[in-house]
Design a protein around this motif. Structure first.
Motif, PDB file in Angstrom:
ATOM      1  N   UNK A 198      12.618   1.647  22.679  1.00 21.19           N
ATOM      2  CA  UNK A 198      13.783   1.756  23.547  1.00 21.19           C
ATOM      3  C   UNK A 198      14.303   0.346  23.750  1.00 21.19           C
ATOM      4  N   UNK A 199      15.534   0.212  24.074  1.00 20.82           N
ATOM      5  CA  UNK A 199      16.152  -1.099  24.252  1.00 20.82           C
ATOM      6  C   UNK A 199      15.352  -1.959  25.228  1.00 20.82           C
ATOM      7  N   UNK A 200      15.039  -3.198  24.811  1.00 15.67           N
ATOM      8  CA  UNK A 200      14.371  -4.155  25.674  1.00 15.67           C
ATOM      9  C   UNK A 200      12.869  -3.959  25.804  1.00 15.67           C
ATOM     10  N   UNK A 201      12.291  -3.011  25.117  1.00 23.24           N
ATOM     11  CA  UNK A 201      10.856  -2.772  25.191  1.00 23.24           C
ATOM     12  C   UNK A 201      10.222  -2.991  23.827  1.00 23.24           C
ATOM     13  N   UNK A 202       8.921  -3.251  23.856  1.00 26.54           N
ATOM     14  CA  UNK A 202       8.197  -3.344  22.596  1.00 26.54           C
ATOM     15  C   UNK A 202       8.185  -1.985  21.920  1.00 26.54           C
ATOM     16  N   UNK A 203       8.179  -1.967  20.601  1.00 26.51           N
ATOM     17  CA  UNK A 203       8.089  -0.690  19.905  1.00 26.51           C
ATOM     18  C   UNK A 203       6.757  -0.003  20.189  1.00 26.51           C
ATOM     19  N   UNK A 204       6.732   1.286  20.003  1.00 25.33           N
ATOM     20  CA  UNK A 204       5.510   2.078  20.076  1.00 25.33           C
ATOM     21  C   UNK A 204       5.073   2.346  18.647  1.00 25.33           C
ATOM     22  N   UNK A 205       3.823   2.100  18.372  1.00 26.10           N
ATOM     23  CA  UNK A 205       3.299   2.317  17.029  1.00 26.10           C
ATOM     24  C   UNK A 205       2.840   3.760  16.894  1.00 26.10           C
ATOM     25  N   UNK A 206       3.296   4.436  15.849  1.00 26.73           N
ATOM     26  CA  UNK A 206       2.954   5.840  15.627  1.00 26.73           C
ATOM     27  C   UNK A 206       2.365   6.060  14.230  1.00 26.73           C
ATOM     28  N   UNK A 207       1.672   5.069  13.716  1.00 27.08           N
ATOM     29  CA  UNK A 207       1.106   5.189  12.376  1.00 27.08           C
ATOM     30  C   UNK A 207      -0.402   5.302  12.402  1.00 27.08           C
ATOM     31  N   UNK A 208      -1.010   5.200  11.226  1.00 26.22           N
ATOM     32  CA  UNK A 208      -2.475   5.256  11.138  1.00 26.22           C
ATOM     33  C   UNK A 208      -3.109   4.117  11.938  1.00 26.22           C
ATOM     34  N   UNK A 209      -4.268   4.375  12.492  1.00 25.94           N
ATOM     35  CA  UNK A 209      -4.981   3.351  13.265  1.00 25.94           C
ATOM     36  C   UNK A 209      -5.312   2.152  12.373  1.00 25.94           C
ATOM     37  N   UNK A 250       0.810  -1.203   0.000  1.00 24.73           N
ATOM     38  CA  UNK A 250       0.000   0.000   0.000  1.00 24.73           C
ATOM     39  C   UNK A 250       0.847   1.258   0.000  1.00 24.73           C
ATOM     40  N   UNK A 251       0.163   2.384   0.141  1.00 23.66           N
ATOM     41  CA  UNK A 251       0.858   3.659   0.089  1.00 23.66           C
ATOM     42  C   UNK A 251       0.983   4.314   1.446  1.00 23.66           C
ATOM     43  N   UNK A 252       0.344   3.774   2.449  1.00 23.29           N
ATOM     44  CA  UNK A 252       0.403   4.380   3.776  1.00 23.29           C
ATOM     45  C   UNK A 252       1.768   4.140   4.408  1.00 23.29           C
ATOM     46  N   UNK A 253       2.226   5.123   5.129  1.00 25.88           N
ATOM     47  CA  UNK A 253       3.492   5.001   5.843  1.00 25.88           C
ATOM     48  C   UNK A 253       3.206   5.013   7.334  1.00 25.88           C
ATOM     49  N   UNK A 254       4.017   4.287   8.079  1.00 24.17           N
ATOM     50  CA  UNK A 254       3.861   4.294   9.522  1.00 24.17           C
ATOM     51  C   UNK A 254       5.215   4.086  10.143  1.00 24.17           C
ATOM     52  N   UNK A 255       5.294   4.362  11.443  1.00 19.14           N
ATOM     53  CA  UNK A 255       6.580   4.233  12.109  1.00 19.14           C
ATOM     54  C   UNK A 255       6.476   3.489  13.414  1.00 19.14           C
ATOM     55  N   UNK A 293      -3.868  -9.174   6.656  1.00 22.63           N
ATOM     56  CA  UNK A 293      -3.722  -7.797   6.203  1.00 22.63           C
ATOM     57  C   UNK A 293      -4.247  -6.846   7.266  1.00 22.63           C
ATOM     58  N   UNK A 294      -3.515  -5.738   7.465  1.00 22.67           N
ATOM     59  CA  UNK A 294      -3.948  -4.674   8.360  1.00 22.67           C
ATOM     60  C   UNK A 294      -4.349  -3.481   7.508  1.00 22.67           C
ATOM     61  N   UNK A 295      -5.557  -2.969   7.754  1.00 23.93           N
ATOM     62  CA  UNK A 295      -6.071  -1.852   6.973  1.00 23.93           C
ATOM     63  C   UNK A 295      -6.403  -0.662   7.869  1.00 23.93           C
ATOM     64  N   UNK A 296      -6.222   0.517   7.299  1.00 21.79           N
ATOM     65  CA  UNK A 296      -6.749   1.756   7.865  1.00 21.79           C
ATOM     66  C   UNK A 296      -7.861   2.162   6.913  1.00 21.79           C
ATOM     67  N   UNK A 297      -9.090   1.922   7.335  1.00 24.29           N
ATOM     68  CA  UNK A 297     -10.266   2.063   6.469  1.00 24.29           C
ATOM     69  C   UNK A 297     -10.041   1.227   5.206  1.00 24.29           C
TER      70      UNK A 297
END
Length: 157
Positions: A13-24, A4-9, A38-42
């Motif tokens: 921090x070391x030893x922790x799960x990542x934090x999701x900062x992308x579209x819901x 797809x065309x959506x970007x997310x990040x 598949x994961x979709x945002x709408x």
């Protein structure tokens, strides 16, 4: 695999799960015949993953121990950071229809269906779960913070 065309990040921090900062993630689609989640945002595809299913992947789960992954519409209803299978996200199976169908057959519908990681002994073994949806542990580290309780999941044959 990114799609797809959506970007997310993801940041961590070391030893922790990542934090999701992308579209819901508003919807999860599981295509059993393609072994793809598949994961979709709408209507936009954010990400897709290769998956393993229950050891008897054809057909809808109808009873405890049948090795099938359910089909239909459910929700993510719980989280387990201490899962035997790395991390896991609970799927709301069985629903009222699943329970009624099992009762009519005189069987237990089963339960405890999750999206989860992979224990070392099962890596490389296709369709090894008891009805769950499995990804690699690295993928589960990515997925776990992306998905909120209440997210819709549709599982298709």
């Amino acid at each position: 695999m990114m799609a797809g065309t959506a970007a997310f990040g993801l940041t961590a921090c070391s030893g922790q799960l990542p934090t999701y900062r992308g579209p819901e993630v508003t919807r999860i689609q599981v295509l059993k015949n393609r072994r793809e989640m598949q994961f979709l945002h709408h209507q936009s595809l954010l990400k897709s993953y290769r998956i393993d299913l229950g050891f008897a992947p054809e057909g809808h789960k109808s009873q405890e121990g049948d090795g099938r992954t359910p089909e239909g519409g459910y929700r993510i209803d719980r989280r387990n950071p201490n899962s035997r299978f790395h991390l896991s996200l609970g799927i709301s199976y069985p629903n009222a229809n699943d329970i009624a169908y099992a009762r009519a057959k005189g069987v237990d519908p089963g339960g405890d269906i999750f999206i989860h990681g992979t224990p070392q002994k099962w890596i490389g073994t296709p369709d090894w779960t008891w009805g769950c949806i499995a990804v690699t542990n690295d993928e589960m580290d990515e997925i776990y913070p992306m998905i909120n309780n209440g997210t819709l999941i549709y599982i298709y044959a």
